[in-house]
Structures are given as C-alpha cells and as structure tokens.
Scaffold this active site. Structure first.
Site, mmCIF file in Angstrom:
data_model
loop_
_atom_site.group_PDB
_atom_site.id
_atom_site.type_symbol
_atom_site.label_atom_id
_atom_site.label_comp_id
_atom_site.label_asym_id
_atom_site.label_seq_id
_atom_site.Cartn_x
_atom_site.Cartn_y
_atom_site.Cartn_z
ATOM 1 N N LYS A 24 0.826 -1.221 0.000
ATOM 2 C CA LYS A 24 0.000 0.000 0.000
ATOM 3 C C LYS A 24 0.850 1.257 0.000
ATOM 4 O O LYS A 24 0.522 2.240 -0.657
ATOM 5 C CB LYS A 24 -0.915 0.011 1.248
ATOM 6 C CG LYS A 24 -1.923 -1.103 1.253
ATOM 7 C CD LYS A 24 -2.780 -1.080 2.511
ATOM 8 C CE LYS A 24 -2.066 -1.528 3.755
ATOM 9 N NZ LYS A 24 -1.672 -2.946 3.771
ATOM 10 N N GLY A 25 1.965 1.224 0.775
ATOM 11 C CA GLY A 25 2.806 2.420 0.914
ATOM 12 C C GLY A 25 3.241 2.933 -0.443
ATOM 13 O O GLY A 25 3.116 4.116 -0.746
ATOM 14 N N GLN A 28 -3.247 -2.488 7.257
ATOM 15 C CA GLN A 28 -3.601 -3.916 7.284
ATOM 16 C C GLN A 28 -4.406 -4.271 6.019
ATOM 17 O O GLN A 28 -4.211 -3.640 5.005
ATOM 18 C CB GLN A 28 -4.347 -4.300 8.575
ATOM 19 C CG GLN A 28 -3.484 -4.220 9.824
ATOM 20 C CD GLN A 28 -3.350 -2.824 10.412
ATOM 21 O OE1 GLN A 28 -4.333 -2.144 10.594
ATOM 22 N NE2 GLN A 28 -2.148 -2.404 10.701
ATOM 23 N N GLY A 60 9.675 -7.786 11.525
ATOM 24 C CA GLY A 60 10.764 -8.582 10.953
ATOM 25 C C GLY A 60 10.420 -10.060 10.828
ATOM 26 O O GLY A 60 11.243 -10.870 10.419
HETATM 27 P P1 IMP Z 1 -2.278 -6.627 15.961
HETATM 28 O O1 IMP Z 1 -2.848 -5.706 14.933
HETATM 29 O O2 IMP Z 1 -0.887 -6.279 16.367
HETATM 30 O O3 IMP Z 1 -3.203 -6.806 17.119
HETATM 31 O O4 IMP Z 1 -2.136 -8.076 15.294
HETATM 32 C C1 IMP Z 1 -3.282 -8.868 14.937
HETATM 33 C C2 IMP Z 1 -3.010 -9.657 13.654
HETATM 34 O O5 IMP Z 1 -2.919 -8.757 12.552
HETATM 35 C C3 IMP Z 1 -1.698 -10.445 13.642
HETATM 36 O O6 IMP Z 1 -1.877 -11.622 12.873
HETATM 37 C C4 IMP Z 1 -0.735 -9.530 12.923
HETATM 38 O O7 IMP Z 1 0.328 -10.227 12.299
HETATM 39 C C5 IMP Z 1 -1.662 -8.909 11.891
HETATM 40 N N1 IMP Z 1 -1.235 -7.572 11.463
HETATM 41 C C6 IMP Z 1 -1.397 -6.409 12.123
HETATM 42 N N2 IMP Z 1 -0.909 -5.383 11.419
HETATM 43 C C7 IMP Z 1 -0.456 -5.895 10.282
HETATM 44 C C8 IMP Z 1 0.137 -5.325 9.102
HETATM 45 O O8 IMP Z 1 0.307 -4.113 8.975
HETATM 46 N N3 IMP Z 1 0.475 -6.204 8.119
HETATM 47 C C9 IMP Z 1 0.248 -7.540 8.217
HETATM 48 N N4 IMP Z 1 -0.309 -8.112 9.274
HETATM 49 C C10 IMP Z 1 -0.651 -7.305 10.304
#
Ligand code: IMP
Length: 439
Positions: free
Chosen positions: A16-17, A223, A307
């Site tokens: 997206k960026g 996301q 990472g």
């Molecule tokens: P949280 O958003 O940190 O609570 O993570 C919840 C779920 O969303 C996990 O499976 C993360 O790996 C995924 N997730 C959150 N933000 C991202 C992102 O920007 N890219 C990919 N996965 C994400």
C-alpha cells in the site's frame, strides 16, 4: 482528482505504501483512518527505504497535507521517533502533518498487556505485532481510553490513575506479569504534551474545509480486509475495521465523499501471524513448497514492523471477491507481479472445496468461523507461467503473454478491472492501466 479510498484487500502487506506514495502527488490530502504502529508502509525512492508506521504515505511530497484521523491509535514515543527520523532526512513533517485530537493513545500498559497475553497460555495465540493495538482499541470501546485531547484536560491525572490501577491488577494478578512503570507513563505523557499537542486539530473541520475548496483526498488504509475485525478471519484479525466504511468513521466524513475504492493486492498472497490461509504454500517451517519459497525469497517477505517471516501462497480470488463485496472496490492495484517471473506454472484460487454433510461442495465465499475456513481446500485455476522478466516494466507492451493471461484471469474471476500494476519496489516500477480511473 476525486477522492479515493486505497486499502489492502488480503492480509496486509500488499504494498500500500508504494501505491499511495505514487498517487499522492495528484492528491491534496492523504489521510490515515485506522490502525496504528502495527502498520509498516514501505516507500522506496532509489536506494532510500522509508518505513512509515503512523504517518501517511504522502509525507514525502511537499504539497500534500497528511492527516491522522480519530479512528487510529497512536503510540506517542514511536510516532515522535518516526517524526524525528523523517525530519533528520530533511522532511519538514511538522509543516505537513495534522493529527486528530480524538486519537486514542497507546500507553505502556497496552504493550505490556499485549505481550503478557501472547506469552501466556490463557486465551488464543493471535501472533500480534506486539504494539498494544488490541488493548488500546478495547479501552476505546470500554470508554476508559486516553485521547490526545485529554492531555490538556483537568481529568488527566484521575484517568491515568484509574487505568494504572486496572492494568496493574490485570497484569499482576491475572497474567503474573510485572506492574506498569509509573516513570515510563509520565515520560510518554510529558513527551506527548510537549510535542504532539501542537500538531493536533479537529480533523473533521479541517477535511470539510478542504472539501469545500475542492481538494482531493486519498484515504489510506492499513492492514487488509481479511484482518478486519468484523469481516476478517476472526479471531485472527486486528482490532480495527480495516475496510472502506472505516475510512469515513475514522475521519468523520460521509459516504458522498468517496469517488473510487482502490483495492490493493499482491499477485500472490501472504499472511503474518496465526490464522487460516487456504492457499498457503510456505511458512519457512513445515510447509516448504518451492513456489512459496520463491515468493518469500524474491518478494523479501519479512514484516516491516516485526521482521517476522511472512507465510506465502497463491493469489486467492475468493478472498478478493469477498473484499470487492464488503468494500465496494471499483479497481484493483496488483503489486509484486515480478515475483512470479520464471515460474513454470502459476495458480489462482477460485473457490474452496468443503465437506457439506458427507458430500463435497464448492463454495466461493468466506465461512464465518476460523475453524470452518481452516477446513476449506482451495480449488485452483492453473496456468502456464512466463520465463521473461517483468521487473521494472512501465508499459503493458513490455509484459510477456503469460503475465497478460494471468492478469486477464484475475480480472475475470474477481469481476473488477486491474487499473494499476506494480512491477518492482521503486516508484518508477509501475503501469497505470485504466486512463481516467484516477481522474
Ligand atoms: P495486531 O494488529 O498487532 O493486534 O495483530 C493482529 C493480527 O494482525 C496479527 O496476525 C498480525 O500479524 C496482523 N497484522 C497487524 N498489522 C499488520 C500489518 O500491517 N500487516 C500484516 N499483518 C498485520
């Protein structure tokens, strides 16, 4: 330019960026509406790599106003470090950025609770980014969250005390973890008061004034749709709505403000963390399919925030059709096409085979529970691949017939046109396919 919502329509990390950075010069405003530092939006300009977590991906453009909306959650220390990093690189962030004073703050106790939960056997392991996103959104819904606007209010001390009491009980008694460090809390609050308050405003008023002037707005999602709190693979989702509706509630705008909804998807699929992923090929561990390994290696599939290695798999059109329905997608941006170069065969998932009371049936929608979705077996359309390189292509004429066939099939099975194609990490590696779409 009209107003465009640009969102990820897989499990995040769709690129997206880069797409938003490309569209930004033609837009007056780029606005983030949900999520927080869990996002990692990468921009490549030549050899310079910029990773943004809170700040909108339009920040590198001097005439673009960047806005962070009320639907987001902000970690003050991380946001300030992000601002300082950009300023050190010569970007006058403070002149280009406005933040809603209704934004919720991620406090040290949110990160502590996120870590305690993920490290405990109590509850479901989600594989979060560890940024405290879930606990911060929980507090927003529970009406005990601290917003930027509260930092200058007389009720701040009582709000902080109440939260510390609550979190210390939860952390120590329930998770047998350490209590909150009051010094860390004081530091965050002081920094936010001293530096972030100066950047705040009523974003809704600002955006409506911009609209009256005829400004065009790019709504930047974080996301992806499959991580949406309501429409994703619950409970393996993030804690915000990542879908188009949230663009409006997360900034205080009405539906009439939207002209196009751009769905951004990779030419294959990735997922980080736990949860079902029917077309998965590779996880660096038990699953070792060579095509999936090529996606991970060539696509450099490591999280920009954590990472972590991303799981990889084939493009899943059932996921995209779900996203088209729930977001009202009007065009697709397909990224990382070049990662599939050299594959003998490429596949597109078109639906799932399920066991319907002892009989096999094929569905093309997403079941409501993660258990049922995990049982779905992908049905594939298999095609010949292409041996030629598509890396850096800037014109459709440069694409081999195999790649064109793949893209035409994507359009056919997803039911929306591919309007933009990214063929490499750099800003210049792009093909705009549908004239007028972004007009
Ligand atoms: P949280 O958003 O940190 O609570 O993570 C919840 C779920 O969303 C996990 O499976 C993360 O790996 C995924 N997730 C959150 N933000 C991202 C992102 O920007 N890219 C990919 N996965 C994400």
């Amino acid at each position: 330019m009209g107003n465009i919502i640009a969102i990820g329509i897989q499990w995040g990390d769709e690129g997206k960026g880069k797409i938003i950075d490309l569209l930004a010069p033609d837009m007056d405003v780029v606005a983030r509406f949900q999520g927080g530092p869990n996002a990692g939006h990468t921009l490549m300009i030549g050899d310079n790599r910029t990773v943004l977590h809170h700040i909108p991906s339009g920040i590198l453009h001097d005439r673009t106003l960047c806005v962070i909306g009320n639907g987001t959650v902000l970690d003050p220390e991380k946001l300030l470090a992000e601002i300082d990093g950009l300023v050190a690189g010569g970007i006058p962030v403070e002149q280009r950025l406005k933040i809603s004073d209704r934004c919720q703050l991620i406090m040290p106790w949110h990160r502590q609770l996120d870590a305690a939960r993920e490290g405990s056997k109590k509850g479901t392991l989600i594989g979060t980014t560890g940024c405290g996103i879930g606990p911060a959104y929980e507090d927003k819904a529970a009406r005990r969250g601290i917003r930027l606007a509260d930092l200058s209010g007389t009720h701040l001390d009582a709000l902080v005390r109440g939260n510390m009491e609550y979190y210390n009980h939860l952390l120590v008694e329930y998770y047998h973890s350490s209590p909150v460090d009051p010094e860390a809390v004081r530091r965050v609050i002081t920094q936010a008061q001293e530096r972030l308050l100066a950047l705040t405003c009523d974003v809704t008023l600002l955006l409506h004034a911009q609209r009256q002037k005829g400004a065009s707005i790019l709504f930047e999602g974080a996301q992806g749709s499959m991580l949406d709190l309501d429409h994703g693979t619950y409970p393996f989702v993030t804690s915000s709505n990542t879908t188009a509706g949230a663009a409006l509630s997360g900034l205080g705008m009405g539906p009439g403000a939207v002209d196009q909804v751009l769905g951004i998807a990779k030419a294959y699929a990735t997922r980080v963390g736990e949860g079902p992923f029917p077309t998965e090929l590779y996880d660096g561990n038990g699953r070792q399919d060579p095509a999936g390994k090529q996606m991970a290696d060539v696509g450099k599939e490591f999280g920009a925030t954590t990472g972590r290695l991303r799981r990889t798999g084939w493009f899943d059109a059932a996921v995209i059709r779900h996203a088209v329905r729930i977001n009202g997608i009007t065009g697709l941006a397909i990224t990382k096409l070049d990662v599939l170069d050299g594959m003998e065969r490429v596949k597109i998932g078109t639906g799932y085979e399920v066991d319907d009371g002892g009989r096999k049936a094929v569905i093309d929608w997403i079941p409501s529970t993660a258990e049922a979705y995990a049982r779905c077996q992908p049905v594939y359309h298999t095609m010949e691949g292409w041996s030629e390189s598509t890396y850096g292509a800037t014109d459709l004429q440069q694409l081999p017939e195999g790649a064109m066939r793949f893209l035409r099939k994507i359009e056919e099975v997803c039911g929306v046109p591919v309007v933009m194609l990214s063929t490499g990490p750099d800003r210049s590696h792009v093909i705009r396919l549908v004239p007028g779409f972004f007009a």
